[in-house]
Each structure stands twice: as structure tokens, then as C-alpha cells.
Write a protein that holds these residues in place. Structure first.
Motif, PDB file in Angstrom:
ATOM      1  N   THR A 169       0.790  -1.227   0.000  1.00 22.55           N
ATOM      2  CA  THR A 169       0.000   0.000   0.000  1.00 22.55           C
ATOM      3  C   THR A 169       0.826   1.282   0.000  1.00 22.55           C
ATOM      4  O   THR A 169       0.262   2.366  -0.084  1.00 22.55           O
ATOM      5  CB  THR A 169      -0.928   0.038   1.234  1.00 22.55           C
ATOM      6  OG1 THR A 169      -0.132  -0.061   2.432  1.00 22.55           O
ATOM      7  CG2 THR A 169      -1.916  -1.110   1.203  1.00 22.55           C
ATOM      8  N   GLN A 170       2.145   1.173   0.063  1.00 23.20           N
ATOM      9  CA  GLN A 170       2.948   2.381   0.223  1.00 23.20           C
ATOM     10  C   GLN A 170       3.017   3.227  -1.052  1.00 23.20           C
ATOM     11  O   GLN A 170       3.432   4.385  -1.002  1.00 23.20           O
ATOM     12  CB  GLN A 170       4.363   2.010   0.664  1.00 23.20           C
ATOM     13  CG  GLN A 170       5.120   1.128  -0.320  1.00 23.20           C
ATOM     14  CD  GLN A 170       6.445   0.642   0.243  1.00 23.20           C
ATOM     15  OE1 GLN A 170       6.770   0.907   1.401  1.00 23.20           O
ATOM     16  NE2 GLN A 170       7.206  -0.085  -0.564  1.00 23.20           N
ATOM     17  N   ASN A 171       2.588   2.678  -2.177  1.00 19.56           N
ATOM     18  CA  ASN A 171       2.572   3.452  -3.412  1.00 19.56           C
ATOM     19  C   ASN A 171       1.209   4.055  -3.727  1.00 19.56           C
ATOM     20  O   ASN A 171       1.001   4.565  -4.837  1.00 19.56           O
ATOM     21  CB  ASN A 171       3.015   2.568  -4.582  1.00 19.56           C
ATOM     22  CG  ASN A 171       4.485   2.213  -4.507  1.00 19.56           C
ATOM     23  OD1 ASN A 171       5.301   3.013  -4.075  1.00 19.56           O
ATOM     24  ND2 ASN A 171       4.820   0.997  -4.917  1.00 19.56           N
ATOM     25  N   ARG A 172       0.289   4.003  -2.795  1.00 18.65           N
ATOM     26  CA  ARG A 172      -1.006   4.634  -2.993  1.00 18.65           C
ATOM     27  C   ARG A 172      -0.847   6.157  -3.065  1.00 18.65           C
ATOM     28  O   ARG A 172       0.175   6.700  -2.640  1.00 18.65           O
ATOM     29  CB  ARG A 172      -1.959   4.244  -1.860  1.00 18.65           C
ATOM     30  CG  ARG A 172      -2.461   2.807  -1.961  1.00 18.65           C
ATOM     31  CD  ARG A 172      -3.335   2.429  -0.784  1.00 18.65           C
ATOM     32  NE  ARG A 172      -3.909   1.085  -0.939  1.00 18.65           N
ATOM     33  CZ  ARG A 172      -4.652   0.487  -0.019  1.00 18.65           C
ATOM     34  NH1 ARG A 172      -4.901   1.093   1.139  1.00 18.65           N
ATOM     35  NH2 ARG A 172      -5.130  -0.722  -0.242  1.00 18.65           N
ATOM     36  N   PRO A 173      -1.836   6.878  -3.579  1.00 17.14           N
ATOM     37  CA  PRO A 173      -1.667   8.321  -3.802  1.00 17.14           C
ATOM     38  C   PRO A 173      -1.283   9.115  -2.563  1.00 17.14           C
ATOM     39  O   PRO A 173      -0.439  10.017  -2.650  1.00 17.14           O
ATOM     40  CB  PRO A 173      -3.042   8.746  -4.325  1.00 17.14           C
ATOM     41  CG  PRO A 173      -3.598   7.529  -4.968  1.00 17.14           C
ATOM     42  CD  PRO A 173      -3.101   6.378  -4.150  1.00 17.14           C
ATOM     43  N   LEU A 174      -1.861   8.806  -1.418  1.00 16.18           N
ATOM     44  CA  LEU A 174      -1.555   9.592  -0.213  1.00 16.18           C
ATOM     45  C   LEU A 174      -0.183   9.268   0.371  1.00 16.18           C
ATOM     46  O   LEU A 174       0.605  10.194   0.637  1.00 16.18           O
ATOM     47  CB  LEU A 174      -2.656   9.395   0.828  1.00 16.18           C
ATOM     48  CG  LEU A 174      -3.991  10.082   0.503  1.00 16.18           C
ATOM     49  CD1 LEU A 174      -5.074   9.673   1.489  1.00 16.18           C
ATOM     50  CD2 LEU A 174      -3.822  11.595   0.507  1.00 16.18           C
ATOM     51  N   PRO A 175       0.185   8.004   0.598  1.00 17.11           N
ATOM     52  CA  PRO A 175       1.527   7.738   1.123  1.00 17.11           C
ATOM     53  C   PRO A 175       2.641   8.188   0.185  1.00 17.11           C
ATOM     54  O   PRO A 175       3.706   8.616   0.635  1.00 17.11           O
ATOM     55  CB  PRO A 175       1.542   6.213   1.309  1.00 17.11           C
ATOM     56  CG  PRO A 175       0.126   5.814   1.394  1.00 17.11           C
ATOM     57  CD  PRO A 175      -0.611   6.762   0.524  1.00 17.11           C
ATOM     58  N   SER A 176       2.411   8.110  -1.118  1.00 10.66           N
ATOM     59  CA  SER A 176       3.442   8.510  -2.071  1.00 10.66           C
ATOM     60  C   SER A 176       3.500  10.017  -2.276  1.00 10.66           C
ATOM     61  O   SER A 176       4.414  10.504  -2.937  1.00 10.66           O
ATOM     62  CB  SER A 176       3.188   7.818  -3.415  1.00 10.66           C
ATOM     63  OG  SER A 176       1.946   8.216  -3.965  1.00 10.66           O
ATOM     64  N   GLY A 177       2.541  10.761  -1.742  1.00  6.40           N
ATOM     65  CA  GLY A 177       2.559  12.214  -1.843  1.00  6.40           C
ATOM     66  C   GLY A 177       2.032  12.776  -3.145  1.00  6.40           C
ATOM     67  O   GLY A 177       2.214  13.955  -3.428  1.00  6.40           O
ATOM     68  N   ARG A 178       1.363  11.958  -3.959  1.00  8.87           N
ATOM     69  CA  ARG A 178       0.846  12.464  -5.228  1.00  8.87           C
ATOM     70  C   ARG A 178      -0.331  13.406  -5.038  1.00  8.87           C
ATOM     71  O   ARG A 178      -0.558  14.295  -5.866  1.00  8.87           O
ATOM     72  CB  ARG A 178       0.451  11.298  -6.126  1.00  8.87           C
ATOM     73  CG  ARG A 178       1.637  10.601  -6.770  1.00  8.87           C
ATOM     74  CD  ARG A 178       1.186   9.458  -7.648  1.00  8.87           C
ATOM     75  NE  ARG A 178       0.767   8.317  -6.853  1.00  8.87           N
ATOM     76  CZ  ARG A 178      -0.014   7.354  -7.306  1.00  8.87           C
ATOM     77  NH1 ARG A 178      -0.497   7.423  -8.530  1.00  8.87           N
ATOM     78  NH2 ARG A 178      -0.328   6.323  -6.540  1.00  8.87           N
ATOM     79  N   VAL A 179      -1.108  13.209  -3.993  1.00  6.18           N
ATOM     80  CA  VAL A 179      -2.181  14.130  -3.639  1.00  6.18           C
ATOM     81  C   VAL A 179      -2.104  14.396  -2.141  1.00  6.18           C
ATOM     82  O   VAL A 179      -1.552  13.601  -1.384  1.00  6.18           O
ATOM     83  CB  VAL A 179      -3.583  13.582  -4.006  1.00  6.18           C
ATOM     84  CG1 VAL A 179      -3.750  13.442  -5.500  1.00  6.18           C
ATOM     85  CG2 VAL A 179      -3.834  12.259  -3.315  1.00  6.18           C
ATOM     86  N   SER A 180      -2.659  15.513  -1.722  1.00  4.55           N
ATOM     87  CA  SER A 180      -2.648  15.870  -0.306  1.00  4.55           C
ATOM     88  C   SER A 180      -3.870  15.288   0.393  1.00  4.55           C
ATOM     89  O   SER A 180      -4.846  14.876  -0.246  1.00  4.55           O
ATOM     90  CB  SER A 180      -2.631  17.390  -0.146  1.00  4.55           C
ATOM     91  OG  SER A 180      -3.811  17.965  -0.686  1.00  4.55           O
ATOM     92  N   VAL A 181      -3.824  15.286   1.704  1.00  7.60           N
ATOM     93  CA  VAL A 181      -4.951  14.778   2.494  1.00  7.60           C
ATOM     94  C   VAL A 181      -6.184  15.650   2.282  1.00  7.60           C
ATOM     95  O   VAL A 181      -7.309  15.141   2.156  1.00  7.60           O
ATOM     96  CB  VAL A 181      -4.563  14.721   3.981  1.00  7.60           C
ATOM     97  CG1 VAL A 181      -5.778  14.389   4.840  1.00  7.60           C
ATOM     98  CG2 VAL A 181      -3.465  13.686   4.210  1.00  7.60           C
ATOM     99  N   SER A 182      -5.995  16.978   2.248  1.00  9.35           N
ATOM    100  CA  SER A 182      -7.138  17.880   2.040  1.00  9.35           C
ATOM    101  C   SER A 182      -7.768  17.650   0.667  1.00  9.35           C
ATOM    102  O   SER A 182      -8.997  17.705   0.518  1.00  9.35           O
ATOM    103  CB  SER A 182      -6.681  19.330   2.173  1.00  9.35           C
ATOM    104  OG  SER A 182      -5.656  19.627   1.242  1.00  9.35           O
ATOM    105  N   HIS A 183      -6.945  17.383  -0.330  1.00 12.97           N
ATOM    106  CA  HIS A 183      -7.467  17.086  -1.666  1.00 12.97           C
ATOM    107  C   HIS A 183      -8.297  15.808  -1.642  1.00 12.97           C
ATOM    108  O   HIS A 183      -9.392  15.754  -2.228  1.00 12.97           O
ATOM    109  CB  HIS A 183      -6.285  16.944  -2.631  1.00 12.97           C
ATOM    110  CG  HIS A 183      -6.694  16.903  -4.078  1.00 12.97           C
ATOM    111  ND1 HIS A 183      -5.987  17.520  -5.074  1.00 12.97           N
ATOM    112  CD2 HIS A 183      -7.729  16.289  -4.703  1.00 12.97           C
ATOM    113  CE1 HIS A 183      -6.573  17.305  -6.237  1.00 12.97           C
ATOM    114  NE2 HIS A 183      -7.638  16.549  -6.040  1.00 12.97           N
TER     115      HIS A 183
END
Length: 444
Positions: A169-183
Motif C-alpha cells: 500500500t505504500q505506493n497509494r496516492p496519499l503515502p506517495s505524496g501524489r495528492v494531499s490529504v485535504s485534496h
């Protein structure tokens, strides 16, 4: 062809543009040098075949990493023979849409959400009568998809730190930083509200209420329980059992007993499915800090026993579907054989607790659900709404003509009873409706 050397660069030009030009080859003849010295300064923006760009590998890797992190997929095209880096504006827009679309796809766990939609759509078909409302089915599936996407997105928002610790799961959008939590929160809130509103306006409030309650259960109860107690697996099974009930309620406008066949199958099916997954991913769940049932069972015996027990709970569902008038008798046979097959894999896992047997049970569970739902749809009885359960006695009536005929016979028997003093209908007369509903009511 004119050639340009470094000394012809205007001092007012930015020095970093020199990187776009390669050092010219040494003059071949004196004539060439004279031509160079006497030629006017050529604008740098003009293309030349001899000026091919050279970019260091570290710079290219850095730019690629930045683009990947932003999820924009910006493509810089270098024209061979022109020496110019051309940034395509259209490519920027397409790359941005593709990058964010991919992030939303992963946030929504789209394949899992589509499975939820399949169960909801099957419930809708089973809850329909002779005619299936196709627009209603489409609206129900669309609303279910949006609500499921919102629930899965919120799940990843709350588990972003845990996902960063697990390999799968570490390559998911949130852990990888591709999108922010607020987004991600904005995305989840938007699709959740739209999906619930869609169900409320195009289906009914009962379906919308089930969708909203399921989103709450999954995001705000099941998700935190995963880090607190192993009971989360059973709570998650309840969450998985609600979508087919949502589909039934959307089609029929009510929740009835015969509408619980598929939800019950989803509930019991999820236990062996997730027990196999939890056994196979024990190391990942430990690293992520999740409290799964298999982590407290070093030998795996209790995990296998729970899976086997819930497989056995699936056995009578085919008979109940037939007995309650949801399907024909063929589904009873097919469901029994299918359930025995998945039970055999669970028994094999119980007798020999190995990764191979756990994976076999997991694959069997993946096969079980679509075949079970397909059998329900294929063998469904369109008039299952005429089925009644009263005081524990099941009566299945296949056509309204038989119902009216039976009512007329009953009325005549009552009149004969009061007029001639004879007894009511013999017990054998009830064979007209159960278990042989296809026979007319006999006369006595």
C-alpha cells in the motif's frame, strides 16, 4: 547552412540558454572562418540541424521525478535536428487529467467499488418484478459507485500513516505524496454527497439511508477498529452485506425476508475470504499496526476453523432461496455444489495450514461470489414478490390465477361447512400451494 559559435552569442542573452547548444566543430577551412566572422548574429531561437541538445542524466531524472510526484505527466518533446525543447500545452492538460484521474481511481479502490456495484445491481434485479427498470438500475449503480468511492477514499485518508508502512500500500496516492490529504477529503466528500443525493432523488430515501449508513460504518467504525480489535472483520462483513440490500430496497421500496438471501451470502462469504487474506498478509498487517484475527493465532488453527465454519453457514442459502420463492429448484442444487467446493478448500486449509492452501481458499472465494450471484439472477423467479411468510409457514404461489382459485375454493368450503355441517378442507388440499404450487387446487 549557417553555423553559430559561442562568440556570436549576445551578452544580453541569459547564459543558461547556452546549454541548449553544443560546442561547434572546429572550422575546416579559412573560408568558413571568414564567413563566420563576417556573418551577422543569428537569433538563438532559430532552429539549426547541428545544435542537438544535451541534457545531463541527473537533471532528466530530477525532472521526471518531479513530474511523477505531481501526477501531471508533462511531456517535453525534443525535436531531433532542431535543438529546441518544446513543451506541449495540450500535453500538459491531458497529462494533468490523466494523473489526477489515476489518483482518484486508486483512492476509490475502483475494482473493489465495482464489486460493490455488482452486488447492489444483483440485489436490484432480484427485488424487481417481471419488468426490470433499466434507468432505475443504472441510477442505483451510479449512486452506489460514488458512495463506495467516498468510503474507500476516507479509509485511505484515515490510514495514510499505516499504508506508508506496508509494501502493498505504500505506493497509494496519499503515502506517495501524489495528492494531499485535504485534496482527498474534498474528493471523498464531493462524491459521497452526490452519490447519496442521487439515490435519494432517483431511487428512494430507504436506499439513500442505507448508502449513507454504510459509508458511516465503513469509514468511521470499521476503519478505526482495524487498529483496535480483531472484531473489525465481522463489522466489515456487515458493511459488505448492505449493498445488495440497498439494491433490493431501491427496486422494491422495502426490506423483506426473501431479500436477505444475497446479503446473508455476502456476510458469510467475506469471513473465509478475509481470513485467507489476513493469513497471507500477516507480515504486512503487523508492520501497518492492524489488529487482525490471524495475528493473534500463531498456528493458524483458529483462523482456519472460523473460515470453515462460515463456509458451512453458506450451505442452506440455496435451499432457502428456493423455499422462499426467490429462485427455482435448480439453484438449490447448483448452490449446494458451489458451497461444497469452497468448503473443501477451507477444510484443506484447516487440515494443513500452509500458504498454498490459504491461497487456494482465497481464489475459491473469488470464484464463489460471481457464480453465486449469476445463479441467483439466472434462476430468479420474477414473481417472487407474491411470496408470503406467515407464522413460520412458507407458502409459494406462482401465479395470481392460482391464488384467486384457491381463495374461491376456500370460500366455497366455508359455505359448505356452515350449510351442511361438514368439516373444512382436508390436509391434502393444501398440496395445491405447497410443496406443489404448480398443481390446481383439488375439489373435495
Amino acid at each position: 547552412m549557417w553555423r553559430i559559435s559561442r562568440r556570436h552569442l549576445s551578452p544580453s542573452k541569459p547564459t543558461h540558454l547556452i546549454s541548449f547548444l553544443t560546442p561547434p566543430p572546429p572550422p575546416i577551412t579559412t573560408t568558413t572562418s571568414i564567413i563566420h566572422s563576417s556573418s551577422p548574429s543569428i537569433p538563438i531561437s532559430q532552429p539549426y540541424s547541428s545544435t542537438i541538445p544535451r541534457i545531463s542524466s541527473s537533471s532528466a531524472q530530477s525532472n521526471a521525478d518531479d513530474s511523477a510526484k505531481l501526477g501531471l505527466g508533462i511531456e517535453r518533446t525534443w525535436r531531433e535536428g532542431s535543438g529546441l525543447g518544446v513543451e506541449r500545452v495540450g500535453g500538459d492538460l491531458v497529462g494533468a487529467v490523466w494523473g489526477y484521474g489515476k489518483c482518484y481511481w486508486e483512492l476509490s479502490k475502483a475494482r473493489l467499488s465495482m464489486l460493490v456495484v455488482a452486488t447492489s445491481g444483483t440485489g436490484y434485479i432480484l427485488g424487481s418484478g417481471h419488468t426490470i427498470d433499466l434507468p432505475g438500475l443504472c441510477w442505483t449503480c451510479a449512486g452506489t459507485m460514488m458512495v463506495a468511492a467516498a468510503a474507500n477514499s476516507l479509509n485511505q485518508v484515515f490510514e495514510v500513516k499505516n499504508d506508508a508502512k506496508m509494501k502493498r500500500t505504500q505506493n497509494r496516492p496519499l503515502p506517495s505524496g501524489r495528492v494531499s490529504v485535504s485534496h482527498a477529503l474534498t474528493w471523498a466528500s464531493t462524491v459521497g454527497i452526490i452519490g447519496t443525493s442521487l439515490l435519494a432523488s432517483k431511487a428512494n430515501m430507504l436506499a439513500a439511508g442505507l448508502a449513507a449508513s454504510n459509508l458511516f460504518l465503513y469509514a468511521f467504525l470499521y476503519t478505526p477498529l482495524k487498529q483496535i480489535h480483531p472484531v473489525n472483520t465481522w463489522v466489515g462483513a456487515v458493511v459488505g452485506a448492505i449493498p445488495p440490500l440497498l439494491g433490493w430496497a431501491s427496486a422494491s421500496g422495502e426490506i423483506s425476508l426473501n431479500g436477505l438471501i444475497l446479503p446473508a451470502a455476502l456476510y458469510f462469504w467475506q469471513i473465509p475470504h478475509f481470513m485467507a487474506l489476513a493469513y497471507l498478509c500477516r507480515n504486512d498487517y503487523t508492520a501497518g499496526g492492524f489488529k487482525m484475527f490471524s495475528l493473534a493465532d500463531a498456528s493458524g488453527r483458529r483462523t482456519a476453523l472460523v473460515a470453515l465454519r462460515n463456509c458451512l453457514y453458506l450451505v442452506p442459502l440455496g435451499y432457502l432461496a428456493y423455499e422462499w420463492g426467490v429462485t427455482s429448484g435448480w439453484f438449490c442444487l447448483e448452490s449446494s455444489l458451489l458451497t461444497l467446493a469452497i468448503t473443501a478448500t477451507a477444510l484443506s486449509f484447516y487440515l494443513e495450514r500452509s500458504t498454498r492452501n490459504a491461497r487456494r481458499m482465497f481464489h475459491a472465494s473469488l470464484l464463489y461470489l460471481p457464480v453465486f450471484m449469476g445463479g441467483l439472477v439466472f434462476h430468479r423467479l420474477p414473481d417472487n414478490g407474491d411470496h408470503h411468510i406467515d407464522n413460520g409457514l412458507t407458502t409459494t404461489v406462482h401465479t395470481r390465477n392460482y391464488i384467486e382459485q384457491d381463495d374461491n375454493v376456500e370460500s366455497s368450503r366455508k359455505q359448505n361447512k356452515f350449510s351442511s355441517g361438514t368439516q373444512g378442507r382436508p390436509v391434502v388440499a393444501y398440496a395445491s400451494v405447497a410443496p406443489f404450487p404448480f398443481l390446481p387446487a383439488p375439489s373435495y
